[in-house]
Design a protein around this motif. Structure first.
Motif, PDB file in Angstrom:
ATOM      1  N   ALA A 169       0.754  -1.217   0.002  1.00 16.41           N
ATOM      2  CA  ALA A 169       0.094   0.045  -0.120  1.00 16.41           C
ATOM      3  C   ALA A 169       0.961   1.308  -0.115  1.00 16.41           C
ATOM      4  N   ASP A 170       2.040   1.179   0.781  1.00 17.95           N
ATOM      5  CA  ASP A 170       2.764   2.386   0.975  1.00 17.95           C
ATOM      6  C   ASP A 170       3.653   2.839  -0.317  1.00 17.95           C
ATOM      7  N   ARG A 171       3.627   2.037  -1.235  1.00 19.62           N
ATOM      8  CA  ARG A 171       4.248   2.115  -2.443  1.00 19.62           C
ATOM      9  C   ARG A 171       3.262   2.525  -3.775  1.00 19.62           C
ATOM     10  N   ILE A 172       2.131   2.450  -3.629  1.00 23.07           N
ATOM     11  CA  ILE A 172       0.997   2.556  -4.394  1.00 23.07           C
ATOM     12  C   ILE A 172       0.839   4.312  -4.713  1.00 23.07           C
ATOM     13  N   THR A 173       0.909   4.558  -6.001  1.00 20.08           N
ATOM     14  CA  THR A 173       0.522   5.841  -6.431  1.00 20.08           C
ATOM     15  C   THR A 173      -0.463   5.935  -7.527  1.00 20.08           C
ATOM     16  N   THR A 174      -1.499   6.588  -7.667  1.00 20.39           N
ATOM     17  CA  THR A 174      -2.342   6.716  -8.930  1.00 20.39           C
ATOM     18  C   THR A 174      -2.042   7.762  -9.898  1.00 20.39           C
ATOM     19  N   ILE A 175      -1.679   7.557 -11.065  1.00 17.75           N
ATOM     20  CA  ILE A 175      -1.363   8.642 -12.034  1.00 17.75           C
ATOM     21  C   ILE A 175      -2.361   8.002 -13.348  1.00 17.75           C
ATOM     22  N   PRO A 176      -3.192   9.029 -13.375  1.00 18.84           N
ATOM     23  CA  PRO A 176      -4.195   8.696 -14.869  1.00 18.84           C
ATOM     24  C   PRO A 176      -3.373   8.764 -16.115  1.00 18.84           C
ATOM     25  N   GLY A 179      17.652   3.392   1.738  1.00 18.91           N
ATOM     26  CA  GLY A 179      17.274   2.147   2.036  1.00 18.91           C
ATOM     27  C   GLY A 179      15.863   1.903   2.720  1.00 18.91           C
ATOM     28  N   ALA A 180      15.168   3.007   2.187  1.00 19.49           N
ATOM     29  CA  ALA A 180      13.661   3.107   2.888  1.00 19.49           C
ATOM     30  C   ALA A 180      12.892   1.929   2.225  1.00 19.49           C
ATOM     31  N   TYR A 181      13.335   1.499   0.796  1.00 19.15           N
ATOM     32  CA  TYR A 181      12.890   0.367   0.338  1.00 19.15           C
ATOM     33  C   TYR A 181      14.261  -0.432  -0.161  1.00 19.15           C
ATOM     34  N   ALA A 182      14.209  -1.812  -0.037  1.00 11.87           N
ATOM     35  CA  ALA A 182      15.233  -2.773  -0.553  1.00 11.87           C
ATOM     36  C   ALA A 182      14.613  -3.985  -0.930  1.00 11.87           C
ATOM     37  N   ARG A 183      14.696  -4.390  -2.310  1.00  8.62           N
ATOM     38  CA  ARG A 183      14.368  -5.341  -2.912  1.00  8.62           C
ATOM     39  C   ARG A 183      14.696  -6.588  -2.258  1.00  8.62           C
ATOM     40  N   PRO A 184      13.543  -7.551  -2.129  1.00  7.25           N
ATOM     41  CA  PRO A 184      14.157  -9.025  -1.691  1.00  7.25           C
ATOM     42  C   PRO A 184      14.711  -9.713  -2.947  1.00  7.25           C
ATOM     43  N   ASN A 185      15.763 -10.505  -2.326  1.00 12.74           N
ATOM     44  CA  ASN A 185      16.229 -11.308  -3.440  1.00 12.74           C
ATOM     45  C   ASN A 185      15.734 -12.783  -3.288  1.00 12.74           C
ATOM     46  N   ASP A 186      15.219 -13.117  -4.721  1.00 10.99           N
ATOM     47  CA  ASP A 186      14.374 -14.582  -4.700  1.00 10.99           C
ATOM     48  C   ASP A 186      14.701 -15.030  -6.161  1.00 10.99           C
ATOM     49  N   PRO A 187      14.195 -16.061  -6.481  1.00  8.02           N
ATOM     50  CA  PRO A 187      14.290 -16.880  -7.793  1.00  8.02           C
ATOM     51  C   PRO A 187      13.439 -16.084  -8.694  1.00  8.02           C
ATOM     52  N   ILE A 188      13.786 -16.310 -10.014  1.00  4.86           N
ATOM     53  CA  ILE A 188      12.833 -15.691 -11.049  1.00  4.86           C
ATOM     54  C   ILE A 188      11.496 -16.330 -10.842  1.00  4.86           C
ATOM     55  N   ASN A 189      10.264 -15.603 -11.140  1.00  3.23           N
ATOM     56  CA  ASN A 189       8.934 -16.003 -10.739  1.00  3.23           C
ATOM     57  C   ASN A 189       8.239 -15.809 -12.315  1.00  3.23           C
TER      58      ASN A 189
END
Length: 875
Positions: A172-179, A385-395
């Motif tokens: 939710a905290d990373r969602i932005t609405t841009i028409p 560092g407010a957001y750091a991407r988790p490191n996981d296998p491809i999906n």
């Protein structure tokens, strides 16, 4: 001095600099691609380096369903730097390599479901901004799978944002609405309106039933006509169901109630919208459609379905347009009747529609400004560092989402850190591409040395002789592929030739029809006497190959002569080919695979079975599909009124079936011979065209170039049956301007052949459909030219070409030479390995081997062994 506030702001001191890569699979007609153009154009105007990355424009892995769209000249396009023959693993590795080389950057995957799967393996220097364009299951699956790896999530409407938050509160905290933003003029265009004039209604977009419900359009037009409402419909666009829509609208087109414009360049659609009164949209789901906003900006009254999307945010029912229930034909008709009869209300609603989009932040400038803010935010949050991407296998995406095919490929190979892949070869290709990233960053002197080594090896391979063997020159699929391979290798500068080992011998009898020898490739016979025994043949085979070393020997299905593989020197590199998923080929590799420098499987299924049966050959096994001779450029055709339609049929094993079908066609279309000219192409000179009757020419297949020339002078390629068997010939004909008409089960038809767009598919025995197709292609010249162009584009984009096959073989040759130089593989020395007398029900070798020569192998008798030794001594 630069007075553009966006440019000044984006390059201000201290602002993070970055490149923006906007993803797309291929450049086809759809709203997401229009959005990408507007965004990239705006970003570049603001001083930000931005481009569109096409990941599936030149690959055989995926075939787009939408129609191609012209590329704007002011937009930078790049293709994913990966060979068009590459696997999905290579694509995914190349995607990571491409993005990491441009870091720090922002990647906008859009609806590239199949390549965005690499997001979990990207470094923090690649910021990802996912866009949820539409209120549909595909986009919701996308954000559900990958949202936690996205630095920012943009939704095109508040309604979509609410659904995303409800599904996963952690994003939710990373969602932005841009028409969505579009080009909107500051003043509404003046429209000529009159109480007695027909209401001009336009649909502009992709022609597909899924989502767009395009088959509602002719129903609405027919309902208006039944009520006496004066309405004219214009349909602009193209797509997978265009032909079916045209067929459903045929009567309405003849009455002047509907007209089709086809795909219109995006810059030209604005003038067309200004000449219409109403924009109609029958969709089941949307986000915030570009086409709707553009139409409202040109003073079109929107008549759209009432759906859970961004549309209710921009269309006020009864004021700036009408919202009607999905699929409610009567409601659509009643609103059109009101708009046609009440000119004043129409004017007021058009003005309200224009004002709504002009004043509501729906301009391109508004959208670009907000995206720049979002891109800056994710850069800052990542750096802090407010957001750091988790490191996981491809999906990778699922096989399908809500009935829509997305990635219908079984992921059979799993790597613990990297993830799941279609095959182990895909995983190896992935690792290779990612490994190249480290090579890209190596010191210059290291890169130069490696490049020089690769060039040296490639040049050494190019100078080698290639002997492509086959027992006899008979009419078979393998021999046709032998011809294509030799042609392809020679076109690449290699000295390749065909060797016939049993064409002139009394040891075996051949019942199949002989092929005419091609004139554009060298064909040699094994230099051995006609009455010589097997020992002499095997000795002559070894002598022939050793005299040409360094050389490459490809035995194909020559079971009785490939037995010499264990006796060859290191100067002869052997490549075994498994053409079929059958016991004969698997026995071949089981007996001789350990003596082959390389093994080629014609399909992934064959490769998988081979690895299970012979695990030791896996490192030397490659999958290389058959290639077709695809023309380099689209065909140039002209429409000649009243000229007969020219139809060619290549019928290697179905001559009588074709003749019988022609008789049925004539019974159905009495004067067909005055309208259509048939040419039957056969590989045997023993038949006459007289049995076919009427306007039919019988041509005996000669050189490959002659057959390609025949395709260039015909309008249609007709395949009466055995479509899979004729796949390469059909692709070659399509690339030369022939529209395919094939009889085959629909499940066996590849995606390149789309009904009514790039060809026609018939049910067996459906003479009426066949005749109707011929009548349409003869009577509608413009339509035929358009279908010929779409047929070319379909195969040019995705079919494996002769040069692709040849280069894949050459890559394998270089691999084998490299393995030999490093000592990774060295062919063991062994005894001759003649085939068994039979494999399953197939008889292979009728004679018994009664004499054993120590260290050499078994022979028919002592004399046979002496003949073997004598042949080896011949100079």
């Amino acid at each position: 001095m630069n007075t553009n506030p966006e440019t000044t702001d984006s390059t201000a001191s201290g602002a993070p600099k970055f490149e923006v890569i906007v993803g797309a699979t291929s450049w086809t007609l759809n709203g997401v691609n229009i959005f990408s153009v507007n965004l990239v154009r705006g970003l570049r105007a603001a001083g930000i380096d931005a481009k569109i990355l096409l990941t599936e424009e030149n690959t055989a892995l995926a075939t787009p369903l939408e129609r191609d769209m012209p590329r704007p000249h002011d937009i930078v396009f790049e293709d994913l730097p990966v060979d068009r023959r590459a696997t999905w693993g290579a694509h995914w590795g190349a995607m990571i390599r491409y993005l990491e080389r441009r870091a720090p950057c922002v990647y906008v995957p859009n609806s590239d479901w199949r390549h965005s799967c690499v997001n979990p393996l990207l470094s923090q220097d690649v910021r990802v901004v996912g866009v949820v364009h539409s209120d549909d299951p595909l986009h919701y699956d996308h954000v559900a799978r990958l949202g936690k790896y996205w630095n920012g999530i943009v939704t095109t409407s508040k309604a979509i944002a609410a659904k995303v938050k409800a599904a996963d509160s952690t994003v939710a905290d990373r969602i932005t609405t841009i028409p969505i933003g579009v080009n909107i003029p500051s003043t509404m265009p003046v429209k000529s309106v009159g109480a007695d004039a027909p209401l001009r209604v336009i649909y502009h977009g992709v022609l597909k039933q899924y989502q767009k419900r395009i088959f509602d359009l002719p129903k609405i037009a027919a309902a208006c006509a039944a009520r006496g409402i004066r309405v004219e419909f214009t349909i602009a666009g193209g797509g997978p169901e265009e032909y079916q829509l045209r067929e459903a609208s045929r009567e309405l087109v003849e009455r002047g109630l509907i007209r089709f414009l086809g795909v219109v360049p995006h810059d030209d659609i604005f003038g067309i919208l200004e000449r219409h009164d109403v924009y109609i949209l029958t969709s089941e789901f949307e986000g915030m459609p570009n086409a709707l906003l553009e139409a409202m900006g040109r003073g079109c009254v929107p008549l759209v379905t009432d759906m859970d999307s961004g549309i209710p945010e921009v269309v006020s029912n009864g004021r700036s347009g009408f919202l009607v229930p999905i699929g409610d034909i009567i409601a659509f008709t009643e609103r059109l009747q009101l708009l046609q009869s009440d000119v004043e209300q129409r004017r007021e609603m058009a003005a309200a529609a224009h004002a709504t989009v002009l004043e509501g932040a729906y301009r391109t400038e508004d959208m670009v400004r907000d995206y720049i803010k979002e891109f800056r935010r994710v850069m800052v949050d990542s750096n802090s560092g407010a957001y750091a991407r988790p490191n996981d296998p491809i999906n990778p995406p699922p096989a399908e989402v809500d009935g829509v095919s997305v990635f219908p490929i079984e992921l059979t190979h799993r790597e613990e850190i990297l993830g799941r892949f279609p095959t182990d070869a895909d995983a190896a290709d992935f690792r290779h591409q990612v490994g190249l990233l480290a090579e890209d960053r190596a010191p210059r002197e290291v890169r130069v040395a490696r490049s020089a080594e690769r060039r040296r090896r490639a040049e050494a391979v190019r100078k080698m002789n290639v002997v492509v063997a086959t027992p006899d020159w008979t009419d078979s699929g393998i021999n046709r592929q032998v011809t294509r391979l030799v042609q392809g290798l020679r076109a690449e500068g290699m000295r390749a030739a065909v060797l016939l080992t049993e064409e002139r011998t009394a040891l075996v009898s051949v019942k199949a029809a002989r092929l005419s020898r091609a004139t554009d490739i060298p064909i040699e016979d094994l230099p051995v006497k006609r009455r010589a025994g097997w020992g002499a043949h095997w000795g002559a085979m070894i002598r022939y190959l050793e005299q040409r070393r360094p050389c490459i020997y490809i035995p194909n299905h020559d079971w009785r002569h490939s037995c010499v593989s264990p006796r060859l020197s290191d100067g002869v590199f052997v490549v075994g080919v498994l053409h079929g998923d059958d016991p004969l080929h698997y026995d071949h590799v089981a007996r001789l695979g350990e003596y082959w420098n390389g093994i080629v499987a014609g399909s992934e299924d064959i490769a998988r079975t081979t690895k299970k049966l012979c695990p030791s050959v896996a490192s030397r096994l490659r999958t290389i599909p058959y290639g077709a001779d695809i023309a380099a450029r689209p065909p140039k055709r002209n429409i000649v009124p009243e000229e007969r339609l020219k139809v060619v049929c290549v019928c290697p094993n179905q001559y009588q079936e074709v003749v019988s079908s022609l008789a049925d066609v004539r019974a159905h279309w009495g004067d067909i011979d005055a309208k259509v000219e048939f040419t039957l192409v056969d590989h045997s000179a023993r038949r006459s065209s007289s049995s076919a009757g009427g306007t039919v020419d019988l041509v005996v297949a000669g050189s490959h170039a002659g057959l390609m020339g025949l395709f260039e002078h015909n309008d249609v390629i007709w395949v009466a049956s055995h479509f899979d068997y004729m796949h390469e010939a059909v692709a070659e004909a399509m690339s030369r301007g022939c529209v395919p008409v094939v009889t085959a089960p629909r499940r066996s038809i590849p995606a390149q052949l789309q009904e009514g767009r790039s060809g026609f598919v018939l049910r067996h025995g459906d003479v009426e459909h066949f005749v109707n197709c011929l009548k349409l292609l003869r009577g509608e010249g413009e339509r035929r030219l358009e279908m010929a162009l779409q047929a070319y584009k379909a195969v040019a984009r995705s079919i494996y070409r002769l040069e692709d096959t040849a280069r894949a073989y050459m890559d394998l040759f270089e691999f084998m030479v490299c393995e030999a130089e490093r000592g990774t593989y060295r062919r063991p020395t062994g005894r001759l390995q003649p085939p068994p007398q039979s494999v399953g029900e197939a008889r292979i070798f009728s004679q018994r081997l009664t004499h054993k020569a120590k260290g050499v192998g078994s022979f028919v008798n002592r004399r046979d062994y002496r003949d073997f030794q004598k042949e080896l001594l011949v100079r």
